[in-house]
Design a protein around this motif. Structure first.
Motif, short mmCIF file in Angstrom:
data_model
loop_
_atom_site.label_atom_id
_atom_site.label_comp_id
_atom_site.label_asym_id
_atom_site.label_seq_id
_atom_site.Cartn_x
_atom_site.Cartn_y
_atom_site.Cartn_z
N ASN A 1 -4.35 -0.93 -8.53
CA ASN A 1 -4.98 -2.19 -8.13
C ASN A 1 -5.01 -3.08 -9.36
O ASN A 1 -5.51 -2.66 -10.41
CB ASN A 1 -6.42 -1.96 -7.67
N PHE B 1 -2.08 -4.47 -4.68
CA PHE B 1 -2.35 -3.05 -4.44
C PHE B 1 -0.99 -2.38 -4.28
O PHE B 1 -0.14 -2.86 -3.51
CB PHE B 1 -3.18 -2.87 -3.16
N ARG C 1 -1.98 5.24 -7.32
CA ARG C 1 -2.53 4.04 -6.70
C ARG C 1 -2.83 3.06 -7.80
O ARG C 1 -3.42 3.42 -8.82
CB ARG C 1 -3.83 4.35 -5.97
N ASP D 1 -4.57 -10.73 -5.82
CA ASP D 1 -4.82 -9.29 -5.92
C ASP D 1 -3.60 -8.52 -5.45
O ASP D 1 -2.97 -8.87 -4.45
CB ASP D 1 -6.04 -8.90 -5.05
#
Length: 193
Positions: free
Chosen positions: A97, A106, A95, A104
């Motif tokens: 970020n 992700f 994952r 942003d």
């Protein structure tokens, strides 16, 4: 009719392989999400997390400002009945970020049991912009076999869309990211206590 069968059977076999790979991606992704939930529960219960590593990179980019890039590596231990400690580690899901300026990002990278690319999910946007989601499914050779794009409309609902040039570029760089993240994971876990 025989000629038609000669062309149709390989196509049907290829479609079956692709569907099996997509189903494997969905199953492996679900297992990865379960692993994440277990680890997050361990953290809430103040029990040391297992099979989880976090790496944070901070950098000040010219023209973009401060960027914080957080990567979480979720994995399985490879065990041997004759050994008290794991004999290796199998990366399941990464994952990530991070921000680029005010946007942003992700991402999730899912690997198969052999450490090869299987599925990629990306969501990006900012409070002022529409959100975009990209999904990519990969065959055992790392070739993209299915891509899905969704964008939010003015009400915030995600709708299927066509890939634009920026999205095509994102898909073209993902394979290298799969390889780099797996290499980083292997480097971290090749250092033993």
């Amino acid at each position: 009719m025989a000629l038609l069968l000669c062309f149709a059977l390989p196509v049907m076999a290829q479609n079956k392989k692709e569907e099996e790979r997509v189903q494997l991606a969905r199953d492996r992704y679900a297992a990865g999400l379960e692993n994440i939930a277990i680890n997050k529960q361990y953290e809430q219960d103040e029990i040391p997390a297992v099979n989880y590593t976090s790496v944070v990179r901070k950098q000040n980019w010219a023209g973009g400002g401060q960027s914080v890039d957080k990567m979480e590596f979720y994995y399985n231990e490879i065990e041997d009945d004759m050994e008290p400690y794991p004999v290796g580690y199998s990366l399941v899901l990464v994952r990530r970020n991070y921000n680029v300026g005010s946007t942003d990002h992700f991402e999730e990278f899912v690997y198969d049991n052999e450490g090869r690319p299987l599925f990629w999910f990306s969501r990006y946007g900012s409070a002022k912009d529409n959100m975009t989601e990209l999904r990519g499914y990969y065959d055992s050779n790392g070739k993209l076999i299915r891509s899905i794009c969704k964008k939010s409309d003015s009400s915030g609902e995600m709708k299927t869309c066509e890939l634009d040039e920026d999205m095509e570029y994102a898909f073209s760089t993902v394979f290298d990211h799969f390889i780099a993240l797996n290499a980083a994971f292997q480097a971290i876990y090749s250092v033993n206590p």
